[in-house]
Design a protein around this motif. Structure first.
Motif, mmCIF file in Angstrom:
data_model
loop_
_atom_site.group_PDB
_atom_site.id
_atom_site.type_symbol
_atom_site.label_atom_id
_atom_site.label_comp_id
_atom_site.label_asym_id
_atom_site.label_seq_id
_atom_site.Cartn_x
_atom_site.Cartn_y
_atom_site.Cartn_z
ATOM 1 N N PHE A 1 0.836 -1.188 -0.290
ATOM 2 C CA PHE A 1 0.015 -0.058 0.135
ATOM 3 C C PHE A 1 0.898 1.305 -0.050
ATOM 4 O O PHE A 1 0.572 2.211 -0.802
ATOM 5 N N HIS A 2 1.776 1.196 0.937
ATOM 6 C CA HIS A 2 2.664 2.496 1.066
ATOM 7 C C HIS A 2 3.446 2.603 -0.254
ATOM 8 O O HIS A 2 3.866 3.745 -0.903
ATOM 9 N N LEU A 3 4.015 1.401 -0.879
ATOM 10 C CA LEU A 3 4.852 1.746 -1.940
ATOM 11 C C LEU A 3 3.925 2.106 -3.196
ATOM 12 O O LEU A 3 4.309 3.153 -4.110
ATOM 13 N N ASP A 4 2.652 1.692 -3.249
ATOM 14 C CA ASP A 4 1.915 2.362 -4.369
ATOM 15 C C ASP A 4 1.540 3.608 -4.057
ATOM 16 O O ASP A 4 1.328 4.148 -5.202
ATOM 17 N N PRO B 1 10.982 4.016 -2.188
ATOM 18 C CA PRO B 1 10.361 3.135 -2.926
ATOM 19 C C PRO B 1 11.278 1.732 -3.198
ATOM 20 O O PRO B 1 10.807 0.608 -3.070
ATOM 21 N N ILE B 2 12.487 2.253 -3.417
ATOM 22 C CA ILE B 2 13.403 1.107 -3.361
ATOM 23 C C ILE B 2 13.709 0.292 -2.178
ATOM 24 O O ILE B 2 13.579 -0.886 -2.401
ATOM 25 N N LEU C 1 16.223 16.583 -3.725
ATOM 26 C CA LEU C 1 15.435 16.306 -2.733
ATOM 27 C C LEU C 1 14.015 17.007 -3.155
ATOM 28 O O LEU C 1 13.989 18.302 -3.317
ATOM 29 N N ARG C 2 13.163 15.909 -3.238
ATOM 30 C CA ARG C 2 11.750 16.646 -3.267
ATOM 31 C C ARG C 2 11.061 16.550 -1.870
ATOM 32 O O ARG C 2 11.729 16.378 -0.782
ATOM 33 N N SER C 3 9.835 16.505 -2.018
ATOM 34 C CA SER C 3 9.092 16.559 -0.603
ATOM 35 C C SER C 3 7.727 15.579 -0.885
ATOM 36 O O SER C 3 7.236 15.313 -1.792
ATOM 37 N N HIS C 4 7.415 14.675 0.445
ATOM 38 C CA HIS C 4 6.334 13.830 0.374
ATOM 39 C C HIS C 4 5.596 13.744 1.645
ATOM 40 O O HIS C 4 6.082 13.715 2.582
ATOM 41 N N ASP C 5 4.198 13.676 1.671
ATOM 42 C CA ASP C 5 3.527 13.574 2.806
ATOM 43 C C ASP C 5 3.371 11.966 2.897
ATOM 44 O O ASP C 5 2.427 11.551 2.396
ATOM 45 N N PHE C 6 4.077 11.458 3.753
ATOM 46 C CA PHE C 6 3.892 9.782 4.228
ATOM 47 C C PHE C 6 2.900 9.141 4.825
ATOM 48 O O PHE C 6 2.635 8.212 4.721
#
Length: 225
Positions: A80-83, A103-104, A152-157
């Motif tokens: 789920f988290h990978l997708d 993702p890796i 370096l990007r950003s993402h809401d985990f």
């Protein structure tokens, strides 16, 4: 519905239930088997009913009910988290061949689970929480690379799971406890392969040594030979 011959505490743990609730469920299940549901307090009967409603329905028939690794809650949690991250990356307009470090990390763990086929019951899922520290360490290492190797990007985990929890009663936990937009290292060019190789070389022995159900496995490493 197939008759349960034993309690399913490990499945509840895989769904994210606390250790106390899992233990309570197992004790109440055993008590009911021995003395009957009528001898349980109403609160305990309701708790058992809630726990059993959260469990997947067992298949009918004489065949032994056994989930595939890919159907286990821990595996689906990782998937789920990978997708979710893959979907987020598709909106980042990344350069060709680049890939997020996170993702890796999840891809390599899923790859090992596919290969070794651990039980992923309660003992495994409890121990697997220690992989959090490994992921954080490797992601921090990726974030420290220079601009030629990493952007370096950003993402809401937490966003994707928070959205899921609004739609259904999921017991899954967040991949990371940090809220809001967080640094998200994206690896460039050959750094993708070198990072993946390093993750693979470190995670393979770590996973084998950590999960109790793999303690006596004689399967070779997936890359052996």
């Amino acid at each position: 519905m197939a008759k349960e011959l034993t309690h399913r505490a490990d499945e509840l743990a895989g769904l994210g239930w606390s250790a106390d609730d899992v233990s309570r469920y197992a004790e109440l299940w055993e008590y009911r088997q021995r003395w009957g549901a009528m001898n349980l307090e109403r609160e305990d009967r309701l708790f058992l009913r809630k726990a059993e409603a959260a469990l997947p329905v067992l298949a009918t028939g004489k065949a032994t009910v056994k989930k595939n690794t890919q159907d286990k809650s821990y595996y689906r949690w990782l998937r789920f988290h990978l997708d979710a991250m893959s979907a987020a990356q598709s909106q980042m307009q990344l350069t060709e061949g680049s890939q997020g470090a996170w993702p890796i990390l999840l891809e390599e763990e899923l790859r090992l689970l596919d290969h070794y086929q651990p039980v992923l019951g309660l003992p495994d899922t409890i121990k697997a929480k220690s992989f959090d520290a490994f992921r954080e360490q490797m992601a921090e290492q990726a974030s420290a690379l220079d601009g030629k190797e990493m952007q370096l990007r950003s993402h809401d985990f937490q966003a994707a799971l928070a959205e899921l929890k609004e739609k259904e009663n999921s017991k899954w936990r967040h991949l990371r406890e940090l809220t809001g937009e967080q640094p998200y290292p994206v690896l460039l060019g050959g750094t993708v392969d070198s990072f993946r190789s390093e993750v693979r070389s470190k995670l393979t022995p770590l996973l084998r040594q950590t999960l109790p159900s793999l303690a006596e496995t004689d399967k070779p490493d997936p890359d052996a030979g």
